[in-house]
Structure formats: C-alpha cells, structure tokens
Design a protein around this motif. Structure first.
Motif, PDB file in Angstrom:
ATOM      1  N   THR A   2       0.814  -1.211   0.000  1.00 60.08           N
ATOM      2  CA  THR A   2       0.000   0.000   0.000  1.00 60.08           C
ATOM      3  C   THR A   2       0.848   1.263   0.000  1.00 60.08           C
ATOM      4  OG1 THR A   2      -0.554  -0.953   2.117  1.00 60.08           O
ATOM      5  CG2 THR A   2      -2.357   0.013   0.838  1.00 60.08           C
ATOM      6  N   PHE A   3       1.897   1.246   0.801  1.00 62.03           N
ATOM      7  CA  PHE A   3       2.698   2.457   0.933  1.00 62.03           C
ATOM      8  C   PHE A   3       4.011   2.319   0.167  1.00 62.03           C
ATOM      9  CE2 PHE A   3      -0.209   2.622   4.470  1.00 62.03           C
ATOM     10  CZ  PHE A   3      -0.636   3.928   4.416  1.00 62.03           C
ATOM     11  N   GLU A   4       4.342   3.366  -0.566  1.00 60.75           N
ATOM     12  CA  GLU A   4       5.569   3.336  -1.357  1.00 60.75           C
ATOM     13  C   GLU A   4       6.564   4.353  -0.851  1.00 60.75           C
ATOM     14  OE1 GLU A   4       4.848   3.703  -5.527  1.00 60.75           O
ATOM     15  OE2 GLU A   4       3.421   2.012  -5.478  1.00 60.75           O
ATOM     16  N   LEU A   5       7.831   4.017  -1.001  1.00 60.24           N
ATOM     17  CA  LEU A   5       8.880   4.965  -0.646  1.00 60.24           C
ATOM     18  C   LEU A   5       8.733   6.186  -1.547  1.00 60.24           C
ATOM     19  CD1 LEU A   5      11.593   5.392   0.961  1.00 60.24           C
ATOM     20  CD2 LEU A   5      12.745   4.513  -1.079  1.00 60.24           C
ATOM     21  N   PRO A   6       8.465   7.363  -0.964  1.00 59.55           N
ATOM     22  CA  PRO A   6       8.299   8.531  -1.829  1.00 59.55           C
ATOM     23  C   PRO A   6       9.653   8.965  -2.403  1.00 59.55           C
ATOM     24  CG  PRO A   6       8.172   9.178   0.469  1.00 59.55           C
ATOM     25  CD  PRO A   6       8.324   7.683   0.459  1.00 59.55           C
ATOM     26  N   PRO A   7       9.691   9.261  -3.684  1.00 53.90           N
ATOM     27  CA  PRO A   7      10.968   9.707  -4.250  1.00 53.90           C
ATOM     28  C   PRO A   7      11.329  11.089  -3.715  1.00 53.90           C
ATOM     29  CG  PRO A   7       9.203   9.919  -5.864  1.00 53.90           C
ATOM     30  CD  PRO A   7       8.600   9.272  -4.658  1.00 53.90           C
ATOM     31  N   LEU A   8      12.611  11.371  -3.631  1.00 53.56           N
ATOM     32  CA  LEU A   8      13.026  12.736  -3.278  1.00 53.56           C
ATOM     33  C   LEU A   8      12.780  13.598  -4.506  1.00 53.56           C
ATOM     34  CD1 LEU A   8      16.525  12.327  -1.578  1.00 53.56           C
ATOM     35  CD2 LEU A   8      14.267  12.344  -0.519  1.00 53.56           C
ATOM     36  N   ASN A   9      12.367  14.825  -4.305  1.00 54.65           N
ATOM     37  CA  ASN A   9      12.227  15.666  -5.496  1.00 54.65           C
ATOM     38  C   ASN A   9      13.470  16.523  -5.730  1.00 54.65           C
ATOM     39  OD1 ASN A   9      11.851  17.547  -3.570  1.00 54.65           O
ATOM     40  ND2 ASN A   9       9.821  18.225  -4.232  1.00 54.65           N
ATOM     41  N   TYR A  10      14.610  15.986  -5.278  1.00 51.62           N
ATOM     42  CA  TYR A  10      15.905  16.608  -5.540  1.00 51.62           C
ATOM     43  C   TYR A  10      16.958  15.505  -5.563  1.00 51.62           C
ATOM     44  CZ  TYR A  10      15.420  16.517  -0.409  1.00 51.62           C
ATOM     45  OH  TYR A  10      15.171  16.145   0.890  1.00 51.62           O
ATOM     46  N   GLU A  11      18.157  15.858  -6.017  1.00 53.39           N
ATOM     47  CA  GLU A  11      19.232  14.868  -6.117  1.00 53.39           C
ATOM     48  C   GLU A  11      19.826  14.598  -4.731  1.00 53.39           C
ATOM     49  OE1 GLU A  11      19.865  13.383  -9.000  1.00 53.39           O
ATOM     50  OE2 GLU A  11      18.315  14.654  -9.909  1.00 53.39           O
ATOM     51  N   GLU A  16      24.597  19.048  -0.271  1.00 53.85           N
ATOM     52  CA  GLU A  16      26.034  19.185   0.014  1.00 53.85           C
ATOM     53  C   GLU A  16      26.393  20.661   0.184  1.00 53.85           C
ATOM     54  OE1 GLU A  16      28.691  17.008   0.092  1.00 53.85           O
ATOM     55  OE2 GLU A  16      28.003  15.154  -0.884  1.00 53.85           O
ATOM     56  N   PRO A  17      27.345  21.007   1.004  1.00 55.52           N
ATOM     57  CA  PRO A  17      28.156  20.137   1.854  1.00 55.52           C
ATOM     58  C   PRO A  17      27.522  19.886   3.231  1.00 55.52           C
ATOM     59  CG  PRO A  17      28.939  22.373   2.075  1.00 55.52           C
ATOM     60  CD  PRO A  17      27.756  22.417   1.134  1.00 55.52           C
ATOM     61  N   PHE A  18      26.331  20.384   3.431  1.00 57.18           N
ATOM     62  CA  PHE A  18      25.739  20.334   4.772  1.00 57.18           C
ATOM     63  C   PHE A  18      25.276  18.922   5.142  1.00 57.18           C
ATOM     64  CE2 PHE A  18      25.108  24.590   2.948  1.00 57.18           C
ATOM     65  CZ  PHE A  18      25.940  25.288   3.809  1.00 57.18           C
ATOM     66  N   ILE A  19      24.589  18.291   4.198  1.00 58.20           N
ATOM     67  CA  ILE A  19      24.265  16.871   4.365  1.00 58.20           C
ATOM     68  C   ILE A  19      24.801  16.177   3.112  1.00 58.20           C
ATOM     69  CG2 ILE A  19      22.465  15.150   4.730  1.00 58.20           C
ATOM     70  CD1 ILE A  19      20.708  17.297   5.973  1.00 58.20           C
ATOM     71  N   HIS A  82      10.170  10.295   8.000  1.00 61.73           N
ATOM     72  CA  HIS A  82      11.156  10.540   6.938  1.00 61.73           C
ATOM     73  C   HIS A  82      10.508  11.186   5.718  1.00 61.73           C
ATOM     74  CE1 HIS A  82      13.483   7.679   9.406  1.00 61.73           C
ATOM     75  NE2 HIS A  82      14.526   8.360   8.950  1.00 61.73           N
ATOM     76  N   SER A  83       9.319  10.724   5.353  1.00 60.36           N
ATOM     77  CA  SER A  83       8.631  11.316   4.200  1.00 60.36           C
ATOM     78  C   SER A  83       8.459  12.820   4.414  1.00 60.36           C
ATOM     79  CB  SER A  83       7.242  10.691   4.002  1.00 60.36           C
ATOM     80  OG  SER A  83       7.352   9.299   3.823  1.00 60.36           O
ATOM     81  N   PHE A  84       8.125  13.188   5.654  1.00 61.04           N
ATOM     82  CA  PHE A  84       7.946  14.603   5.981  1.00 61.04           C
ATOM     83  C   PHE A  84       9.285  15.340   5.962  1.00 61.04           C
ATOM     84  CE2 PHE A  84       7.700  18.247   8.757  1.00 61.04           C
ATOM     85  CZ  PHE A  84       6.521  18.859   8.360  1.00 61.04           C
ATOM     86  N   PHE A  85      10.272  14.728   6.588  1.00 63.31           N
ATOM     87  CA  PHE A  85      11.603  15.344   6.706  1.00 63.31           C
ATOM     88  C   PHE A  85      12.157  15.741   5.334  1.00 63.31           C
ATOM     89  CE2 PHE A  85      16.321  14.357   7.790  1.00 63.31           C
ATOM     90  CZ  PHE A  85      16.559  15.627   8.289  1.00 63.31           C
ATOM     91  N   TRP A  86      12.065  14.843   4.356  1.00 62.92           N
ATOM     92  CA  TRP A  86      12.638  15.157   3.026  1.00 62.92           C
ATOM     93  C   TRP A  86      12.022  16.423   2.435  1.00 62.92           C
ATOM     94  CZ3 TRP A  86      16.234  12.293   4.274  1.00 62.92           C
ATOM     95  CH2 TRP A  86      16.157  10.913   4.477  1.00 62.92           C
ATOM     96  N   THR A  87      10.780  16.671   2.766  1.00 66.78           N
ATOM     97  CA  THR A  87      10.102  17.813   2.126  1.00 66.78           C
ATOM     98  C   THR A  87      10.546  19.168   2.682  1.00 66.78           C
ATOM     99  OG1 THR A  87       8.195  17.946   3.650  1.00 66.78           O
ATOM    100  CG2 THR A  87       8.010  16.423   1.767  1.00 66.78           C
ATOM    101  N   ILE A  88      11.133  19.167   3.857  1.00 74.03           N
ATOM    102  CA  ILE A  88      11.506  20.466   4.426  1.00 74.03           C
ATOM    103  C   ILE A  88      13.004  20.750   4.268  1.00 74.03           C
ATOM    104  CG2 ILE A  88       9.532  20.636   5.991  1.00 74.03           C
ATOM    105  CD1 ILE A  88      12.908  19.909   7.508  1.00 74.03           C
ATOM    106  N   LEU A  89      13.658  19.973   3.407  1.00 69.57           N
ATOM    107  CA  LEU A  89      15.080  20.182   3.158  1.00 69.57           C
ATOM    108  C   LEU A  89      15.302  20.803   1.792  1.00 69.57           C
ATOM    109  CD1 LEU A  89      16.534  16.779   4.450  1.00 69.57           C
ATOM    110  CD2 LEU A  89      16.497  18.964   5.675  1.00 69.57           C
ATOM    111  N   LYS A  90      16.041  21.886   1.743  1.00 69.86           N
ATOM    112  CA  LYS A  90      16.426  22.529   0.493  1.00 69.86           C
ATOM    113  C   LYS A  90      17.420  23.638   0.814  1.00 69.86           C
ATOM    114  CE  LYS A  90      14.320  24.441  -3.673  1.00 69.86           C
ATOM    115  NZ  LYS A  90      13.136  25.117  -4.242  1.00 69.86           N
TER     116      LYS A  90
END
Ligand code: MN3
Length: 204
Positions: A2-11, A16-19, A82-90
C-alpha cells in the motif's frame, strides 16, 4: 503493497556540503525503505488500515490491533517522519522575515535566534535516537518537542511544521559524534518556503 517509498524531489547531492550525498542515499534508499517495507508487512491482512492515510493511522493509535500497534508506531512512524523530513530540506530557501511564520516565531520565542537556540538545544540534548520538531499544538501555538525513536507528533495531536532526524544514521558518516555540528549545518538546508506553506495550511 500500500505504501511506497516517496521519491526525493531533488538529487542526493543537492544538500552538500551540509548533508552529504552518501548519507542521503543510505538514509533514503536503505533506512527509509526498510521502514516502508516493514510498515507494509505489518499492514498485511489489515484491509481497513490499508485504505487509510498514514496520517490517520498515526493520529489514532488506540484503534490499532494490539499485536501490531508497536510495529506501526515504529515503522509507520519511520515511514511518515522521513517522508515529511525530506520535504523540508532545500538549500537557499531562507526564512522570509516578513512571512507569517517568521512573525509567529518572533511572537512565540521572542525572535528567530532564540527559536534556533531552543530547537538546537532540544536536538543536542535528546538522549538516544529520535526527532526534534516544530509543531502546531492543540492550542494552535508553535511548540518545540522531542520524540523518541520513531514516535510521531500526530499521535499527540500535534501537527509537524519542521523536523530534524537526530538518529546517528542521519549524520554519523560525515559528523561522527559531533551532533551539534550536524544541527548547525541543518539550519542551512531548511526549506522555509515549505515550512511556511505547512504553517499556513495548518494554523487555524
Ligand atoms: Mn532517519
């Protein structure tokens, strides 16, 4: 499934270099993937739950069958957090001082610097593995909270606006035991536009 690993919408290397790229690859494609897979296994033969959104499931833990409850807290939480975390990184999306979230941070914490100090302290002092969050609580106010392991603020009736993963797997390759340096670096990759968006859609 039912649940899929959401893709990151960035590379993987775009923070880098922060994470660093390797941390992002392993974190997303191994750790987050494992939570996703185990979450799905826990939901096998749970037709009703499979129909629900993960937010609904985590918001109502008491309704879960006893034998899968802790597995859902751990892996459904790991999936959602994690799904939420990825969205607030840029990178390069600083806080707009004229935005409503900036004003709210000022009125709640007395200024951005105090907010940053308190958030960083919560992240530094969290013992063991867990997360630090900026949430909107039941009183509709901003609050900084810590959660252990993969516990999710939604289960406490609190709505995430921003979070930081302080499990060692989130920073150990680059920062080793220097968690405070990772926390400091994190402030360079907060997607404040997204946080603002979450604030506007959640604030009553
Ligand atoms: Mn993690």
């Amino acid at each position: 499934m039912t649940f899929e690993l959401p893709p990151l919408n960035y590379e993987y290397d775009s923070l880098e270099p922060f994470i660093d790229k390797t941390t992002m690859q392993i974190h997303h494609n191994k750790h987050h993937k494992a939570y996703t897979d185990k979450f799905n296994v826990a939901l096998e033969n749970q037709k009703e739950l499979q129909e629900k959104k993960v937010e609904e499931i985590l918001s109502d833990l008491d309704s879960l069958p006893k034998k899968i409850k802790q597995t859902i807290i751990n892996n459904g939480g790991g999936y959602y957090n994690h799904s939420f975390f990825w969205t607030i990184l840029k990178k390069d999306t600083p806080l707009n001082q004229k935005s409503k979230i900036a004003k709210e941070l000022n009125s709640t914490f007395g200024g951005f610097d105090t907010f940053k100090e308190q958030f960083s302290k919560a992240a530094t002092t969290l013992f063991g593995s867990g997360w630090v969050w900026l949430v909107l609580n039941k009183e509709n106010q901003l609050e900084i909270i810590q959660t252990k392991n993969q516990d999710c603020p939604l289960s406490q009736g609190k709505f995430p606006l921003l979070c930081l993963d302080v499990w060692e797997h989130a920073y150990y390759l680059k920062y080793q035991n220097k968690r405070p340096e990772y926390i400091e670096a994190f402030f360079n990759v907060i997607n404040w536009e997204k946080v603002h968006e979450y604030f506007l859609s959640t604030k009553k």
